[in-house]
Design a protein around this motif. Structure first.
Motif, PDB file in Angstrom:
ATOM      1  N   PRO A  10       0.806  -1.223   0.000  1.00  7.98           N
ATOM      2  CA  PRO A  10       0.000   0.000   0.000  1.00  7.98           C
ATOM      3  C   PRO A  10       0.836   1.269   0.000  1.00  7.98           C
ATOM      4  CG  PRO A  10      -0.105  -1.096   2.135  1.00  7.98           C
ATOM      5  CD  PRO A  10       0.593  -2.034   1.210  1.00  7.98           C
ATOM      6  N   VAL A  11       2.073   1.167   0.500  1.00  7.84           N
ATOM      7  CA  VAL A  11       3.024   2.286   0.446  1.00  7.84           C
ATOM      8  C   VAL A  11       4.346   1.740  -0.081  1.00  7.84           C
ATOM      9  CG1 VAL A  11       4.278   4.060   1.729  1.00  7.84           C
ATOM     10  CG2 VAL A  11       1.938   3.446   2.412  1.00  7.84           C
ATOM     11  N   VAL A  12       4.873   2.373  -1.115  1.00  2.00           N
ATOM     12  CA  VAL A  12       6.120   1.915  -1.741  1.00  2.00           C
ATOM     13  C   VAL A  12       7.077   3.095  -1.842  1.00  2.00           C
ATOM     14  CG1 VAL A  12       7.174   0.845  -3.761  1.00  2.00           C
ATOM     15  CG2 VAL A  12       4.852   0.192  -3.085  1.00  2.00           C
ATOM     16  N   ASP A  40      12.589   9.706  -4.961  1.00  2.00           N
ATOM     17  CA  ASP A  40      12.697  10.058  -3.536  1.00  2.00           C
ATOM     18  C   ASP A  40      11.312  10.379  -2.979  1.00  2.00           C
ATOM     19  OD1 ASP A  40      13.796  10.512  -1.056  1.00  2.00           O
ATOM     20  OD2 ASP A  40      14.416  12.574  -1.499  1.00  2.00           O
ATOM     21  N   ALA A  41      10.382   9.461  -3.190  1.00  2.00           N
ATOM     22  CA  ALA A  41       8.999   9.695  -2.803  1.00  2.00           C
ATOM     23  C   ALA A  41       8.370   8.402  -2.307  1.00  2.00           C
ATOM     24  CB  ALA A  41       8.191  10.236  -3.984  1.00  2.00           C
ATOM     25  N   TYR A  42       7.424   8.559  -1.405  1.00  2.00           N
ATOM     26  CA  TYR A  42       6.617   7.446  -0.918  1.00  2.00           C
ATOM     27  C   TYR A  42       5.303   7.435  -1.703  1.00  2.00           C
ATOM     28  CZ  TYR A  42       9.778   6.974   3.073  1.00  2.00           C
ATOM     29  OH  TYR A  42      10.887   6.779   3.871  1.00  2.00           O
ATOM     30  N   ALA A  43       5.100   6.387  -2.489  1.00  2.00           N
ATOM     31  CA  ALA A  43       3.884   6.264  -3.298  1.00  2.00           C
ATOM     32  C   ALA A  43       2.805   5.559  -2.495  1.00  2.00           C
ATOM     33  CB  ALA A  43       4.172   5.493  -4.582  1.00  2.00           C
ATOM     34  N   ILE A  44       1.646   6.197  -2.364  1.00  2.00           N
ATOM     35  CA  ILE A  44       0.480   5.571  -1.746  1.00  2.00           C
ATOM     36  C   ILE A  44      -0.385   5.049  -2.880  1.00  2.00           C
ATOM     37  CG2 ILE A  44      -1.516   5.914  -0.245  1.00  2.00           C
ATOM     38  CD1 ILE A  44      -0.007   8.088   1.187  1.00  2.00           C
ATOM     39  N   THR A  45      -0.670   3.747  -2.876  1.00  2.00           N
ATOM     40  CA  THR A  45      -1.124   3.084  -4.094  1.00  2.00           C
ATOM     41  C   THR A  45      -2.568   2.600  -4.073  1.00  2.00           C
ATOM     42  OG1 THR A  45      -0.419   0.882  -3.344  1.00  2.00           O
ATOM     43  CG2 THR A  45       1.244   2.256  -4.449  1.00  2.00           C
ATOM     44  N   ARG A  46      -3.203   2.495  -2.891  1.00  2.00           N
ATOM     45  CA  ARG A  46      -4.522   1.863  -2.817  1.00  2.00           C
ATOM     46  C   ARG A  46      -5.609   2.888  -2.484  1.00  2.00           C
ATOM     47  NH1 ARG A  46      -2.530  -3.713   0.298  1.00  2.00           N
ATOM     48  NH2 ARG A  46      -1.054  -4.311  -1.355  1.00  2.00           N
ATOM     49  N   TYR A  47      -6.805   2.567  -2.908  1.00  2.00           N
ATOM     50  CA  TYR A  47      -7.909   3.534  -2.879  1.00  2.00           C
ATOM     51  C   TYR A  47      -8.146   4.143  -1.505  1.00  2.00           C
ATOM     52  CZ  TYR A  47     -12.551   5.567  -3.453  1.00  2.00           C
ATOM     53  OH  TYR A  47     -13.614   6.436  -3.465  1.00  2.00           O
ATOM     54  N   PRO A  62      -8.736  -3.224  -7.170  1.00  2.00           N
ATOM     55  CA  PRO A  62      -9.816  -4.218  -7.104  1.00  2.00           C
ATOM     56  C   PRO A  62     -10.427  -4.348  -5.723  1.00  2.00           C
ATOM     57  CG  PRO A  62      -7.671  -5.302  -7.226  1.00  2.00           C
ATOM     58  CD  PRO A  62      -7.419  -3.836  -7.445  1.00  2.00           C
ATOM     59  N   ARG A  63      -9.779  -3.800  -4.702  1.00  2.00           N
ATOM     60  CA  ARG A  63     -10.362  -3.788  -3.367  1.00  2.00           C
ATOM     61  C   ARG A  63     -11.546  -2.823  -3.301  1.00  2.00           C
ATOM     62  NH1 ARG A  63      -5.293  -3.885  -3.924  1.00  2.00           N
ATOM     63  NH2 ARG A  63      -3.933  -5.404  -2.899  1.00  2.00           N
ATOM     64  N   PHE A  72     -13.096  -1.463  -6.640  1.00  2.00           N
ATOM     65  CA  PHE A  72     -13.926  -1.600  -7.840  1.00  2.00           C
ATOM     66  C   PHE A  72     -13.856  -3.031  -8.371  1.00  2.00           C
ATOM     67  CE2 PHE A  72     -12.439   2.851  -7.814  1.00  2.00           C
ATOM     68  CZ  PHE A  72     -13.666   3.497  -7.756  1.00  2.00           C
ATOM     69  N   ASP A  73     -15.012  -3.656  -8.536  1.00  2.00           N
ATOM     70  CA  ASP A  73     -15.060  -5.002  -9.104  1.00  2.00           C
ATOM     71  C   ASP A  73     -14.612  -4.969 -10.563  1.00  2.00           C
ATOM     72  OD1 ASP A  73     -16.071  -6.019  -6.740  1.00  2.00           O
ATOM     73  OD2 ASP A  73     -18.164  -5.774  -7.365  1.00  2.00           O
ATOM     74  N   ASP A  74     -13.792  -5.965 -10.916  1.00  2.00           N
ATOM     75  CA  ASP A  74     -13.349  -6.100 -12.306  1.00  2.00           C
ATOM     76  C   ASP A  74     -12.891  -4.742 -12.852  1.00  2.00           C
ATOM     77  OD1 ASP A  74     -12.825  -7.367 -14.687  1.00  2.00           O
ATOM     78  OD2 ASP A  74     -14.894  -7.332 -15.386  1.00  2.00           O
ATOM     79  N   PRO A  75     -11.915  -4.108 -12.217  1.00  2.00           N
ATOM     80  CA  PRO A  75     -11.587  -2.711 -12.533  1.00  2.00           C
ATOM     81  C   PRO A  75     -11.043  -2.482 -13.930  1.00  2.00           C
ATOM     82  CG  PRO A  75      -9.924  -3.643 -11.077  1.00  2.00           C
ATOM     83  CD  PRO A  75     -11.039  -4.643 -11.153  1.00  2.00           C
ATOM     84  N   GLU A  76     -10.506  -3.512 -14.574  1.00  2.00           N
ATOM     85  CA  GLU A  76      -9.929  -3.322 -15.906  1.00  2.00           C
ATOM     86  C   GLU A  76     -10.978  -3.312 -17.007  1.00  2.00           C
ATOM     87  OE1 GLU A  76      -6.851  -6.148 -16.522  1.00  2.00           O
ATOM     88  OE2 GLU A  76      -5.612  -5.422 -14.855  1.00  2.00           O
ATOM     89  N   THR A  77     -12.214  -3.630 -16.667  1.00  2.00           N
ATOM     90  CA  THR A  77     -13.288  -3.654 -17.653  1.00  2.00           C
ATOM     91  C   THR A  77     -13.935  -2.278 -17.767  1.00  2.00           C
ATOM     92  OG1 THR A  77     -13.763  -5.989 -17.289  1.00  2.00           O
ATOM     93  CG2 THR A  77     -15.534  -4.658 -18.224  1.00  2.00           C
ATOM     94  N   PHE A  78     -14.103  -1.817 -18.991  1.00  2.00           N
ATOM     95  CA  PHE A  78     -14.776  -0.543 -19.267  1.00  2.00           C
ATOM     96  C   PHE A  78     -16.272  -0.800 -19.347  1.00  2.00           C
ATOM     97  CE2 PHE A  78     -16.062   2.579 -22.738  1.00  2.00           C
ATOM     98  CZ  PHE A  78     -16.176   3.657 -21.872  1.00  2.00           C
TER      99      PHE A  78
END
Length: 398
Positions: free
Chosen positions: A37-39, A45-52, A317-318, A320-326
């Motif tokens: 969730p944090v990388v 030189d940054a902390y990326a917050i990645t999850r909704y 995906p946590r 949005f269901d099936d997030p890659e589908t338009f």
């Protein structure tokens, strides 16, 4: 409360490299999001917050996640001081008031008919051709004409605004070569809005002229006048341009979804939200951590640069269901493409009017179309196309 430090996950991904800054950076975000969730990203030189949930919580926590670090380089953060984009409450509210007053639904209501009529005319003209460039001829031309008329920009200056804005957005990233190359052009925009622009330069009855008159009456400072016009230009054009391009590509490449939209034009708002979720036009925003803060069990030290990954959150995906589908029927109204909280996009009302007007005009006049060749244009902040070939056009009957 004492926070026990934990070693963050790390990745050698550069959020602003040529390899990342493509039209579709889903693979990069998926890799970061599933790593942790944090990388921590040493190359930025940054902390990326990645999850909704974590991105949304950070946007709501302005006491810790400060907009004084909205850009990924100190030079631009210094330039942005005094703007609502780079301010935190309570100063933020004062700076944003004039901007939001002029971009509120009530203020924009008189423009609705103008925008709808212009969208209808442009769609009928362009889709009557055998082919056209969906980026230059529609995605760029439509919002640029609306916003420049809104501000009251006249004459030769109209040709300069778009390259000025694109250069300014490059400067929100790190000081890489793209940003360095953009400095002279972005400087022209800053000089015009903050030093050269006068009320007489702007058309009577325009929002720009009204803001100038407010400065003349002493309601705002003349310095604020330049900042506000600058921000309306930024809020009203580049991300809207990118989203219109994304609408064309996604609907053209997914004809069954365009058919659903044509069958039920009331889905225009839902379709627009889904496009912004799936192809977030500005997928990374900066913040500065003002204090040690724990996010999902990882310590982000005070003073750190933080990267809020809107584009990753919108594909989580946590959430949005099936997030890659338009899916134009999804209606993801809680997407983070416009931000969240006090820093939600000030120009979103105008963007929605413009994008929905185009979608509705297309459903009336265009039965189907296809997308041919596309080309990306790299920018540190937005994800625009350079060109979109619209082809195989079939007009609606009647």
């Amino acid at each position: 409360m004492t926070i026990t430090p934990t070693a963050p996950a790390t990745s050698e991904i550069d959020l602003f490299s040529d390899e990342t800054l493509g039209v579709n950076d889903d693979a990069v975000f998926a890799q970061l999001r599933e790593l942790a969730p944090v990388v921590y990203l040493p190359k930025n030189d940054a902390y990326a917050i990645t999850r909704y949930d974590d991105v949304r919580d950070a946007l709501a926590n302005t006491d810790v996640f400060s907009s004084s670090g909205v850009a990924f380089n100190p030079q631009m953060n210094e330039v942005l001081k005094g703007t609502s984009l780079a301010a935190d409450p309570p100063e933020h509210g004062k700076l944003r008031a004039v901007l939001t007053d002029n971009l509120s639904p009530r203020a924009l209501r008189p423009l609705r008919t103008v925008i709808n009529d212009k969208a209808d005319e442009m769609v009928r003209d362009l889709f009557s051709r055998e082919t056209f460039d969906g980026m230059a001829d529609l995605a760029v031309a439509f919002p640029v004409s609306i916003v420049l008329d809104l501000i009251g920009v006249q004459g030769d200056l109209r040709e300069k605004i778009l390259p000025w804005g694109e250069a300014a957005f490059n400067l929100l990233g790190p000081m890489n070569q793209r940003a360095q190359d953009s400095f002279p052009t972005a400087g022209e925009l800053f000089t015009w809005t903050h030093e050269e622009m006068r009320g007489v330069d702007l058309a009577e009855g325009s929002i720009g002229r009204a803001i100038w008159e407010a400065a003349e009456r002493g309601e705002i400072s003349h310095e604020s006048f330049g900042y506000i016009v600058h921000q309306i230009l930024a809020a009203g054009m580049d991300t809207t341009i990118t989203t219109i391009g994304n609408c064309l590509v996604l609907l053209g490449e997914n004809p069954e979804q365009y058919a659903k939209l044509r069958e039920d034009p009331t889905l225009a708002s839902s379709a627009m939200a889904e496009v912004i979720r799936l192809r977030t036009p500005a997928p990374v925003f900066g913040r500065k951590a003002l204090a040690d803060v724990e996010v999902a069990g990882t310590l982000i030290p005070a003073g750190s640069q933080v990267a809020l990954c809107y584009g990753s959150a919108n594909m989580d995906p946590r959430k949005f269901d099936d997030p890659e589908t338009f899916d134009v029927t999804r209606n993801p109204v809680d997407h983070l493409g416009f931000g969240y909280g006090v820093h939600g996009c000030a120009g979103q009302g105008l963007a929605k009017l413009e994008i929905q007007a185009l979608l509705l005009a297309m459903t009336q006049h265009v039965e189907s179309f296809a997308i041919g060749e596309v080309a990306a244009r790299l920018n540190n902040f937005t994800r625009p196309y350079a060109s979109i070939e619209v082809t195989d056009i079939v007009l609606a009957q009647g």
